[in-house]
Design a protein around this motif. Structure first.
Motif: not given
Length: 474
Positions: A321-337
């Motif tokens: 679950i923590a890994r999923i949160h990390h990946v999703s946060r990385r996607i969001v930050q890449r798409l939107r600063p």
């Protein structure tokens, strides 16, 4: 009682009456440049002709007065001399001599001489044919006083009267003939000058119509940058304008190609972002979701007494679950600063650099940021953030570098300077951008939006240096 009728109600509607004032400027505005120049030259020459005519009339007046006055004084002196010679003579001799003297002046051009005047003679004749009244009125000599002499015959005491008066009609005819020839010559020269100017201007401006048509085709994208279609001839300024239009057509065509390429690149970037999100969802989040599902099934199958194994499975679930949160946060930050208005440019860049170090631990990244850069407006800061992000993305994807450095500072209190340097493999900066991708072109577009200047220096085996200079406008 009927209401009184106001005077304004009887006047015509001012809207319905066309204004005569703006009609002339509107008419002149519709004329071509050559006709307006010809009209201006014609008015100028007409004014010069009018001044020359006034000067010529004044000169003719002075000449007529001088000639008439000279003739009148000469006749007066001649009469006085004749009378002095006739002193002591008999009446018949005196009368015969005076009549011969008057007959001698009968053909005088500027005088009217009469003996015993009383009947209308040539002194009251009409103005010569062909002399206009305005010229005769303006050029005719002033009223010279008539000279009258009374001679008393000694023998019979009879009185003979001699009348001398100015007669400028012949002189006026000559003056008008000369003046008319002069005015016709000046008018002919003025017409010839205006005609030559009109033809010269028409020849010089003739290519402008072709240039206007070319410009219209260029604006509609129907003409490429070709110097072969440029009009020939015309004034040097028109040829320079034609060359400039050819260069403009080339640049417009190049700009259209760049816009088209950028549009294609934007579509490709959209597809890349979608592919990235799909890969992250499938490869990262998908496998962790599958692992969570499998662990949940295993936990469900465990016996109640298998508490240690259950705790281990639950711990594994937490990691997934923590890994999923990390990946999703990385996607969001890449798409939107992150929100720059909340964190500021410096804070947003610090977060970008921290995440970049986590994703690329094999590259040593050093950062130096001037805190004064936080004063940049949010809309401009976003472009600068994206340029820094794209530069680091290029370092990670293409450079193969071991070290990278980012520097953001205020120089000369007037501009912000961003430098991204790596020690990677480098590339030939003279290579067309299409062979390298569109990342640098996108950064250049953002630099132009900031009214700045982007410089990329690189050569194979010597690393790459990206430098952005933008005015510090706040």
């Amino acid at each position: 009682m009927n209401a009184p009728v106001r005077a304004s109600s009887l006047s015509p509607d001012p809207v319905a009456v066309p204004a005569a004032g703006p009609a002339l400027p509107a008419l002149l505005g519709k004329l071509e440049l050559r006709w307006r120049l010809s009209l201006a030259i014609g008015l100028l020459l007409t004014a010069a002709l009018a001044v020359a005519a006034m000067v010529a009339v004044h000169s003719a007046r002075v000449a007529v007065e001088r000639e008439v006055d000279t003739s009148l004084r000469s006749a007066q002196s001649s009469l006085a001399l004749t009378l002095s010679l006739l002193e002591g003579r008999d009446d018949a001799t005196i009368e015969r001599a005076l009549r011969d003297w008057v007959a001698g002046y009968s053909a005088a051009r500027h005088l009217c001489v009469e003996l015993d005047p009383g009947s209308a003679r040539r002194c009251t004749g009409a103005m010569p044919y062909g002399v206009p009244q305005w010229f005769a009125r303006d050029a005719e000599a002033g009223d010279e006083p008539a000279i009258r002499r009374e001679i008393v015959l000694p023998g019979s005491a009879r009185v003979l009267r001699v009348h001398l008066a100015a007669d400028p009609r012949d002189e006026l005819r000559e003056a008008w003939t000369d003046l008319r020839s002069f005015l016709l010559l000046i008018a002919g020269l003025a017409f010839a000058v205006n005609l030559c100017a009109f033809l010269t201007i028409s020849y010089g401006l003739r290519p402008l119509q072709a240039l206007v048509r070319r410009m219209d085709r260029i604006g509609r994208g129907q003409e490429a940058a070709s110097a072969e279609d440029a009009p020939r001839g015309g004034a040097p300024e028109v040829r320079v304008l034609s060359q400039g239009l050819t260069e403009l057509a080339r640049r417009v065509a190049q700009a259209r190609d760049q816009v088209r390429d950028l549009h294609v690149r934007n579509l490709e970037l959209q597809e890349e972002e979608r592919g990235m999100v799909a890969r992250e969802l499938h490869d990262e989040i998908g496998q962790h979701v599958t692992a969570i599902e499998m662990e949940a099934i295993r936990i469900g199958r465990l016996a109640p007494q298998d508490q240690p194994q259950r705790e281990a499975r639950i711990q594994q679930l937490r990691k997934s679950i923590a890994r999923i949160h990390h990946v999703s946060r990385r996607i969001v930050q890449r798409l939107r600063p992150p929100s720059i208005d909340r964190l500021g440019l410096v804070g947003a860049l610090d977060g970008l650099f921290d995440r970049w170090r986590e994703d690329h631990p094999e590259i040593a990244l050093s950062v130096e940021i001037d805190p004064r850069c936080d004063a940049l407006a949010e809309s401009r800061a976003l472009h600068l953030y994206r340029i820094a992000q794209e530069s680091l993305t290029n370092v990670a994807r293409h450079a193969g570098a071991q070290r990278a450095a980012v520097e953001l500072r205020v120089e000369r209190e007037r501009e912000l300077v961003l430098r991204v340097v790596d020690d990677g493999r480098g590339f030939d900066a003279a290579t067309p951008s299409r062979t390298r991708g569109y990342g640098i072109d996108g950064m250049r577009e953002r630099a132009e939006a900031l009214r700045g200047r982007l410089e990329v220096q690189s050569r194979p085996g010597a690393g790459t240096r990206v430098q952005l200079r933008v005015p510090r406008l706040g």
